[in-house]
Scaffold this motif. Structure first.
Motif, PDB file in Angstrom:
ATOM      1  N   ASP A 187      -6.462   3.909   2.905  1.00 44.92           N
ATOM      2  CA  ASP A 187      -6.302   2.628   2.430  1.00 44.92           C
ATOM      3  C   ASP A 187      -4.701   2.444   1.779  1.00 44.92           C
ATOM      4  O   ASP A 187      -4.449   1.390   1.626  1.00 44.92           O
ATOM      5  N   LEU A 213      -2.595   3.448   8.177  1.00 42.77           N
ATOM      6  CA  LEU A 213      -3.446   2.386   7.860  1.00 42.77           C
ATOM      7  C   LEU A 213      -4.021   1.550   8.654  1.00 42.77           C
ATOM      8  O   LEU A 213      -5.059   1.137   9.001  1.00 42.77           O
ATOM      9  N   ARG A 226       0.828  -1.200  -0.134  1.00 45.06           N
ATOM     10  CA  ARG A 226       0.072  -0.175   0.123  1.00 45.06           C
ATOM     11  C   ARG A 226       0.890   1.274   0.032  1.00 45.06           C
ATOM     12  O   ARG A 226       0.309   2.254   0.394  1.00 45.06           O
TER      13      ARG A 226
END
Length: 363
Positions: A317, A311, A18
Motif C-alpha cells: 500500500d 502498488l 504513497r
C-alpha cells in the motif's frame, strides 16, 4: 492517476501520496537532541513532496541508543526541537512520523563514521540489555538478560516516548521491531533463549512487542495511525520466518496497528541475504494478502516505474525509500513528472518545474 500518487487515509491522517521517507539514522545528535542537520535533512524531503516522513530510529531511553550520536525522545527537553522540525514538515503538506526504537544488544556501538563494534565505557559506552545474555557478534557488547523489572521499564519507556511524540507534533508512530534490535531480538529464537513467559513459544516471543503496542495505544490518540516495522525473516535456518510474520501481523491488526512496514534481516551477522532490487517486496505482498493488513514495501526501490508497479500490482500500500532519498531529496516531484502526473511544487521552486510534455532530461 498512478497509484503512487493516490492519497491514502490511515485513521484520521491522509497522506497526499504513497511515497514514504524510510527511517535513516543520521548519527548526528548530541545527548539525543535533534539539531539543524535534522531540520534540513527531514525538511528537504518535505519540500521534495514525500507523503510521509518517518524520523530515524529514535531511542526511548539512553541505553536504547545504537550509538552515542543517536536521536532520542526520553526526556521532555528533547521535544521543542522535534516540534520545530515537525511544524516545518507539516507546513509543506507532508506528514511527520517517528520510529520509536530500543537497540537492545546492538546498543553502545560506534556510528559508521567513527568505527565499528562496542564503544567502551571510557569513550561513553554503557551496559546493554537483551532477551538473553548473548552478544550479537564478537566485537559487540555482552548484554545482560532483562529481568521482569527491566522488561516493564522497556514498556514504560515506549509508552512515555509515545506521549512525547504527540507533544512534538508527530502524526504517525512506527515501532521498530526489525533489524536485530530489542523487539526483534525477543521475536527470534536465534536471539531469545528465555524459558519464562517471554521465551520459547511464538506467543511468548511475541509478548513484549504486543505489550509495547498496547502501552503505546493507551496514550496514542485513536485517530492517529500506528505502524510496526518487522523483519519478515532472519534469512537463517531456525530463525524468525515469513510464516510467523504473517501470524504476528494478524495479531497486530487486532491490537490497533494500521500498517506493517516489511523489511528483513539484521538479527544474524553474515546472513545469506539475496539482495537485489525489490528483494523484500514478496514479504510485504504475502503479509498483505494473508494477514489482511496494509503493508509498506522497502528495499532497493529506486525508480518511479518500480515503485508504481509494486502498488499497481497490489503487492503493498506504500513504498518506503531510503538511499534513493539520500541521492534525490525531491524524488516525488520528479516521479510525478516521469509518470505524467501534475503535482504542486513549492512556490519558491515553481520556476524550475519541468513540464509534463518534456522528458526527464530537463532536470
Amino acid at each position: 492517476m498512478p497509484k503512487l500518487f493516490e492519497p491514502l487515509a490511515l485513521r484520521g491522517v491522509t497522506l497526499k501520496n504513497r511515497i514514504v521517507v524510510s527511517p535513516m539514522c543520521q548519527y548526528s545528535a548530541q545527548d539525543g537532541f535533534a539539531n539543524d542537520w535534522h531540520l534540513v535533512h527531514l525538511g528537504s524531503r518535505a519540500v521534495g513532496g514525500a507523503g510521509l516522513i518517518i524520523q530515524e530510529a529514535t531511542a526511548v531511553s539512553p541505553e536504547g541508543r545504537i550509538s552515542p550520536e543517536d536521536l532520542g525522545i526520553w526526556k521532555d527537553e528533547q521535544v521543542p526541537m522535534l516540534r520545530r522540525i515537525n511544524d516545518f514538515i507539516t507546513a509543506q503538506g507532508s506528514v511527520p512520523g517517528v520510529q520509536l526504537a530500543h537497540a537492545g544488544r546492538k546498543a553502545s556501538t560506534y556510528s559508521p563514521f567513527t568505527g565499528s563494534g562496542e564503544v567502551p565505557a571510557a569513550e561513553g559506552g554503557w551496559p546493554v540489555v537483551g532477551p538473553s545474555a548473548e552478544a550479537f557478534t564478537d566485537n559487540y557488547p555482552q548484554p545482560e538478560a532483562l529481568d521482569a523489572a527491566g522488561i516493564q521499564k522497556v514498556i514504560t519507556d515506549f509508552r512515555s516516548a509515545a506521549q512525547r511524540a504527540l507533544a512534538a507534533g508527530f502524526q504517525v508512530i512506527e515501532l521498530h521491531g526489525a533489524h536485530g534490535y530489542l523487539l526483534h531480538e525477543f521475536l527470534s529464537p536465534l536471539s531469545n533463549h528465555r524459558t519464562d513467559e517471554y521465551g520459547g513459544t511464538f506467543e511468548n516471543r511475541a509478548r513484549l512487542l504486543l505489550e509495547v503496542v498496547a502501552a503505546t495505544r493507551e496514550v496514542w490518540p485513536e485517530d492517529l495511525p500506528l505502524i510496526v516495522r518487522i523483519s519478515a525473516t532472519d534469512w537463517t535456518e531456525g530463525g524468525w520466518n515469513a510464516d510467523e510474520s504473517v501470524q504476528l501481523a494478524a495479531l497486530l491488526k487486532t491490537r490497533g496497528v494500521d500498517l506493517i512496514d516489511v523489511s528483513t534481516g539484521g538479527n544474524v551477522p553474515k546472513a545469506p541475504i539475496p539482495v537485489g532490487p525489490g528483494y523484500q517486496v514478496q514479504f510485504a505482498e504475502r503479509i498483505k494478502a494473508e494477514a489482511g493488513i496494509r503493508t509498506g514495501a522497502v528495499g532497493l526501490i529506486t525508480t518511479p516505474i518500480d515503485a508504481e508497479a509494486i502498488l499497481a500490482n497490489g503487492q503493498a500500500d506504500l513504498v518506503l525509500l531510503a538511499r534513493e532519498f539520500l541521492r534525490e531529496p525531491y524524488f516525488p516531484l520528479f516521479a510525478a513528472h516521469d509518470l505524467g502526473v501534475e503535482v504542486e511544487w513549492p512556490a519558491q521552486y515553481e520556476r524550475a518545474k519541468p513540464r509534463i510534455a518534456s522528458a526527464a532530461g530537463q532536470r
